[in-house]
Design a protein around this motif. Structure first.
Motif, mmCIF file in Angstrom:
data_model
loop_
_atom_site.group_PDB
_atom_site.id
_atom_site.type_symbol
_atom_site.label_atom_id
_atom_site.label_comp_id
_atom_site.label_asym_id
_atom_site.label_seq_id
_atom_site.Cartn_x
_atom_site.Cartn_y
_atom_site.Cartn_z
ATOM 1 N N THR A 80 -2.590 9.874 -4.956
ATOM 2 C CA THR A 80 -3.526 9.460 -5.996
ATOM 3 C C THR A 80 -4.822 8.981 -5.348
ATOM 4 N N SER A 84 -6.901 1.853 -6.728
ATOM 5 C CA SER A 84 -5.838 1.419 -7.625
ATOM 6 C C SER A 84 -6.077 0.013 -8.162
ATOM 7 N N ASP A 138 5.471 3.534 -0.342
ATOM 8 C CA ASP A 138 5.731 4.299 -1.567
ATOM 9 C C ASP A 138 6.985 5.159 -1.396
ATOM 10 N N HIS A 139 8.141 4.592 -1.720
ATOM 11 C CA HIS A 139 9.414 5.315 -1.687
ATOM 12 C C HIS A 139 10.231 4.889 -2.896
ATOM 13 N N ASP A 191 0.835 -1.199 0.000
ATOM 14 C CA ASP A 191 0.000 0.000 0.000
ATOM 15 C C ASP A 191 0.870 1.250 0.000
ATOM 16 N N ARG A 192 0.236 2.420 0.184
ATOM 17 C CA ARG A 192 0.937 3.700 0.080
ATOM 18 C C ARG A 192 2.020 3.896 1.128
ATOM 19 N N ILE A 214 3.371 -0.928 -6.048
ATOM 20 C CA ILE A 214 3.087 -0.186 -4.822
ATOM 21 C C ILE A 214 2.170 0.985 -5.145
ATOM 22 N N ALA A 215 1.100 1.125 -4.365
ATOM 23 C CA ALA A 215 0.189 2.255 -4.557
ATOM 24 C C ALA A 215 0.932 3.566 -4.306
ATOM 25 N N GLU A 216 0.626 4.586 -5.088
ATOM 26 C CA GLU A 216 1.336 5.861 -4.988
ATOM 27 C C GLU A 216 0.573 6.843 -4.111
ATOM 28 N N ARG A 217 1.343 7.615 -3.352
ATOM 29 C CA ARG A 217 0.746 8.645 -2.511
ATOM 30 C C ARG A 217 0.161 9.748 -3.382
ATOM 31 N N HIS A 222 -7.944 6.739 -4.254
ATOM 32 C CA HIS A 222 -8.088 5.332 -3.913
ATOM 33 C C HIS A 222 -8.816 4.610 -5.042
#
Length: 272
Positions: A215, A219, A193-194, A189-190, A210-213, A217
């Motif tokens: 954006t 995905s 996100d790195h 999950d977010r 990996i879900a991006e910060r 919900h």
């Protein structure tokens, strides 16, 4: 429910046949006294505490599992000897022999639990800074079979355990070729996100999903990530893991490792 299901702390013959060869030999008795409680009975006592969440000193003597202190010592000794890690590897190998491990993707997540006492691997809760807490970090295969678990303080960032969890996945043999310990892709999950960790995953030959910060919900990862959330729910189905009662981190990790083996064993029974 069946009789066995209603008493999950009773060790079956099948499970005991896997555990018994892994247990260390007991040392010689230095003083005369009561006979040593058999290992299988002590394990039943440990499972009773794990399932019910009861305090060690209140373990009912009429069950015949020995005293709470006896079971506590046995749990600490077996954890130090690496019994649960060895058992987990045996179970994963059975699954790989049956071609039931899904290496196409792995899924990672964590859950916060309250710590009743401050101790190693506890920290301020992100919800209430005045209360200590810990985190259970879990990595599963694509079906939710646990591959690795770890314990950290409640204030640790989830992404800090991404690489350590991948490193904890044992090399699983069972089919022709090299033992496998690396998934093709990693879903998260977010909180993970790195860009740095994406690059490190690519360097290991693992595709990060990996879900991006920032954006919206939706995905679509939820249809794949729910398996790790289900596994965490199974872990917390063991009442002793819902709250960290132990000051010593190794004892709580021993419970966590044992619970991971029990969940993996359920998958072996279902799939193999």
């Amino acid at each position: 429910m069946g009789k066995h299901q209603s008493r999950p702390w009773i060790v079956s013959d099948e499970l005991w046949s896997l555990i018994e060869p892994l247990l260390p030999e007991p040392g010689p008795k230095l003083v005369e006294g009561r006979p040593r409680v058999p290992d299988r009975q002590a394990l039943c006592g440990i499972l009773f505490v794990l399932h019910t969440g009861i305090q060690w000193e209140y373990l009912p003597q009429e069950l015949g599992f020995g005293s709470g202190m006896t079971c506590w010592r046995r749990l600490a000794a077996w954890n130090e000897a690496g019994v649960w890690d060895a058992l987990h590897l045996v179970l994963l190998k059975k699954l790989r022999v049956a071609k039931k491990l899904d290496w196409s993707r792995a899924v990672i997540d964590s859950s916060h639990v309250r710590a009743a006492r401050r101790g190693p691997k506890s920290g301020p809760s992100p919800v209430d800074r005045g209360r200590p807490g810990s985190k259970h970090h879990v990595l599963t295969d694509g079906q939710g079979i646990p591959l690795a678990v770890s314990l950290t303080g409640g204030n640790r960032n989830d992404v800090t355990q991404l690489l350590p969890l991948l490193d904890k996945v044992p090399a699983v043999a069972g089919v022709v070729g090299r033992p496998r310990h690396r998934p093709d892709a990693l879903l998260a999950d977010r909180g993970y996100d790195h860009d740095k960790y994406r690059r490190l995953l690519w360097a290991r030959g693992i595709r990060p999903v990996i879900a991006e910060r920032g954006t919206e919900h939706g995905s679509g990862l939820g249809i794949f990530r729910y398996v790790v959330e289900r596994t965490i729910a199974w872990l917390h189905g063991f009442r002793r893991l819902r709250i960290r009662w132990e000051r010593r981190d190794d004892i709580h990790e021993a419970f966590l490792g044992l619970a991971t083996c029990l969940i993996t064993h359920r998958h072996v029974q279902r799939l193999c």
